[in-house]
Design a protein around this motif. Structure first.
Motif, mmCIF file in Angstrom:
data_model
loop_
_atom_site.group_PDB
_atom_site.id
_atom_site.type_symbol
_atom_site.label_atom_id
_atom_site.label_comp_id
_atom_site.label_asym_id
_atom_site.label_seq_id
_atom_site.Cartn_x
_atom_site.Cartn_y
_atom_site.Cartn_z
ATOM 1 N N HIS A 54 0.836 -1.201 0.000
ATOM 2 C CA HIS A 54 0.000 0.000 0.000
ATOM 3 C C HIS A 54 0.875 1.257 0.000
ATOM 4 N N LYS A 55 1.871 1.277 0.879
ATOM 5 C CA LYS A 55 2.708 2.471 1.009
ATOM 6 C C LYS A 55 3.582 2.706 -0.211
ATOM 7 N N GLU A 56 4.144 1.638 -0.770
ATOM 8 C CA GLU A 56 5.124 1.789 -1.852
ATOM 9 C C GLU A 56 4.502 1.721 -3.241
ATOM 10 N N LEU A 57 3.412 0.965 -3.396
ATOM 11 C CA LEU A 57 2.779 0.820 -4.705
ATOM 12 C C LEU A 57 1.455 1.565 -4.793
ATOM 13 N N HIS A 58 1.024 2.134 -3.674
ATOM 14 C CA HIS A 58 -0.222 2.916 -3.624
ATOM 15 C C HIS A 58 -1.442 2.082 -4.016
ATOM 16 N N ILE A 59 -1.418 0.813 -3.624
ATOM 17 C CA ILE A 59 -2.565 -0.060 -3.882
ATOM 18 C C ILE A 59 -3.591 0.136 -2.773
ATOM 19 N N ASP A 60 -4.817 0.457 -3.166
ATOM 20 C CA ASP A 60 -5.874 0.744 -2.200
ATOM 21 C C ASP A 60 -6.986 -0.305 -2.179
ATOM 22 N N GLU A 61 -6.894 -1.286 -3.051
ATOM 23 C CA GLU A 61 -7.877 -2.374 -3.053
ATOM 24 C C GLU A 61 -7.147 -3.668 -2.744
ATOM 25 N N MET A 62 -7.439 -4.239 -1.582
ATOM 26 C CA MET A 62 -6.665 -5.379 -1.096
ATOM 27 C C MET A 62 -7.588 -6.434 -0.505
ATOM 28 N N HIS A 63 -7.211 -7.690 -0.729
ATOM 29 C CA HIS A 63 -7.990 -8.819 -0.236
ATOM 30 C C HIS A 63 -7.064 -9.771 0.519
ATOM 31 N N SER A 64 -7.377 -10.004 1.771
ATOM 32 C CA SER A 64 -6.607 -10.939 2.590
ATOM 33 C C SER A 64 -7.437 -12.189 2.848
ATOM 34 N N ILE A 65 -6.886 -13.327 2.473
ATOM 35 C CA ILE A 65 -7.589 -14.607 2.651
ATOM 36 C C ILE A 65 -7.018 -15.302 3.875
ATOM 37 N N GLU A 66 -7.854 -15.684 4.785
ATOM 38 C CA GLU A 66 -7.411 -16.318 6.023
ATOM 39 C C GLU A 66 -8.143 -17.639 6.219
ATOM 40 N N GLY A 67 -7.407 -18.730 6.061
ATOM 41 C CA GLY A 67 -8.006 -20.045 6.220
ATOM 42 C C GLY A 67 -7.602 -20.738 7.504
ATOM 43 N N GLY A 68 -6.890 -20.031 8.375
ATOM 44 C CA GLY A 68 -6.438 -20.624 9.631
ATOM 45 C C GLY A 68 -7.493 -20.542 10.719
ATOM 46 N N SER A 69 -7.015 -20.639 11.951
ATOM 47 C CA SER A 69 -7.949 -20.722 13.085
ATOM 48 C C SER A 69 -8.160 -19.384 13.780
ATOM 49 N N VAL A 77 -9.124 -6.752 14.360
ATOM 50 C CA VAL A 77 -8.353 -5.931 15.289
ATOM 51 C C VAL A 77 -6.974 -5.614 14.721
ATOM 52 N N ASN A 78 -6.390 -6.589 14.017
ATOM 53 C CA ASN A 78 -5.038 -6.422 13.480
ATOM 54 C C ASN A 78 -5.013 -5.816 12.074
ATOM 55 N N ASN A 79 -6.195 -5.643 11.471
ATOM 56 C CA ASN A 79 -6.277 -5.081 10.125
ATOM 57 C C ASN A 79 -5.797 -3.624 10.146
ATOM 58 N N PRO A 80 -4.694 -3.324 9.417
ATOM 59 C CA PRO A 80 -4.129 -1.972 9.516
ATOM 60 C C PRO A 80 -4.878 -0.912 8.727
ATOM 61 N N TYR A 81 -5.689 -1.312 7.732
ATOM 62 C CA TYR A 81 -6.357 -0.331 6.876
ATOM 63 C C TYR A 81 -7.813 -0.731 6.643
ATOM 64 N N SER A 82 -8.672 0.257 6.570
ATOM 65 C CA SER A 82 -10.098 -0.023 6.386
ATOM 66 C C SER A 82 -10.410 -0.611 5.022
ATOM 67 N N PHE A 83 -9.513 -0.389 4.045
ATOM 68 C CA PHE A 83 -9.796 -0.859 2.684
ATOM 69 C C PHE A 83 -9.309 -2.284 2.427
ATOM 70 N N ILE A 84 -8.736 -2.949 3.416
ATOM 71 C CA ILE A 84 -8.380 -4.361 3.262
ATOM 72 C C ILE A 84 -9.613 -5.198 3.586
ATOM 73 N N THR A 85 -10.080 -5.954 2.608
ATOM 74 C CA THR A 85 -11.214 -6.853 2.831
ATOM 75 C C THR A 85 -10.691 -8.199 3.289
ATOM 76 N N ILE A 86 -11.147 -8.650 4.444
ATOM 77 C CA ILE A 86 -10.711 -9.939 4.992
ATOM 78 C C ILE A 86 -11.732 -11.009 4.616
ATOM 79 N N HIS A 87 -11.240 -12.067 3.998
ATOM 80 C CA HIS A 87 -12.090 -13.200 3.622
ATOM 81 C C HIS A 87 -11.654 -14.407 4.455
#
Length: 312
Positions: A54-69, A77-87
């Motif tokens: 985000h800081k270096e490439l100025h990407i504002d649309e982000m998707h984080s996939i979490e398949g763990g526990s 709580v740990n999501n640093p930016y409001s524009f990161i969508t957590i799946h």
């Protein structure tokens, strides 16, 4: 993805170097295409790649996939930016819910060994990703039978990955010092298969390998990163102006990230002596450095992390 329970991804030096080296190539490619990218990754709870890109490439649309526990509450709580969508869910399920027709940087940084679902993820991504999109996969490159903890027998490996093993593969090819060659060929074959299907229905695209990276953190897992870019068939790779970057490798020869064990003062001394062969030779003769130390440093010094203890 449960490895963040054991490792802090923000303070792993080889991972840090890999991340910064990849960034150097991503920035050139994003500048070349001059379009907005989305980022798809496996953020865990540190979201290290997300913050950097985000800081270096100025990407504002982000998707984080979490398949763990981890619970969704902990992830938010740990999501640093409001524009990161957590799946939450398995990658092969979640990827269907993301718009893959947008220009994308997808880095699926799996913490485990090679599994069949990773090829399903490849099929999903490459059936839609447009020209200019980057795809990377990272996995543990050990090919060991979980039941015996020994290197797979060829028949067992073939049963696990039917019709995917390169022709003439023998058991010694599955050993850790050679396994990246087998894994890389399997991934490339799966990508090319999907690309070929798209070209059959009227597209004119190709996949160009850019990344072939191996490293092992101190007493850690043997990791392998493979990846590249989707281009128009007529486009030459050299138009991207990245071929001179150290990390770029479109051959079977991997780029090995291997850091020298140096003090801050020694690194300062090397910085003052870069490309001064006479000075370096004196330092070698005085047993301050070995030639191998200097060669390792020259490959990665631009990307080395500096971890410091500070009071806040």
């Amino acid at each position: 993805m449960n490895s963040p329970k054991k490792l802090n991804y923000e303070t792993r030096p080889l991972k840090f170097v890999e991340r910064k080296m990849l960034l150097s190539s991503f920035s050139r490619i994003c500048y070349y295409f001059k379009e907005n990218y989305q980022y798809i990754g496996l953020g865990g709870i540190s979201f290290t790649d997300f913050k950097l890109f985000h800081k270096e490439l100025h990407i504002d649309e982000m998707h984080s996939i979490e398949g763990g526990s981890f619970s969704l509450s902990k992830l938010e709580v740990n999501n640093p930016y409001s524009f990161i969508t957590i799946h939450t869910g398995h990658t092969s399920e979640v990827l269907h819910n993301i718009d893959l027709t947008k220009k994308t940087i997808a880095w699926l940084d799996y913490d485990g060994t090679l599994e069949d679902y990773m090829f399903t993820d490849i099929s999903i991504l490459f059936s839609k990703l447009p020209i200019g999109s980057l795809y990377l996969i990272t996995c543990n490159k050990e090919l060991k039978d979980p039941e015996t903890s020994n290197i797979y027998e060829i028949d067992t490996f073939n049963d696990k990955f039917p019709n995917q093993i390169p022709y003439n593969t023998v058991k010694k090819d599955l050993a850790t010092d050679r396994s990246h060659l087998v894994i890389g060929k399997m991934i490339k074959t799966a990508i090319d298969k999907t690309i070929k299907e798209r070209n059959r229905i009227g597209e004119n695209i190709k996949f160009e390998q850019l990344f072939n990276i191996v490293y092992q953190e101190n007493r850690g897992a043997n990791m392998f990163t493979y990846g590249g870019i989707i281009l128009d068939k007529e486009q030459e790779l050299n138009t991207l102006n990245i071929e001179h970057l150290e990390i770029i490798s479109n051959t079977d020869d991997p780029f090995t990230i291997n850091l020298p064990n140096l003090t801050f003062k020694e690194m300062d001394l090397l910085n003052c002596s870069l490309r001064e062969e006479e000075k370096l030779e004196i330092l070698i003769q005085d047993n301050v450095f070995t030639r191998i130390d200097i060669e390792k440093y020259n490959k990665v010094y631009r990307y080395l992390p500096v971890f410091m203890d500070i009071r806040i």
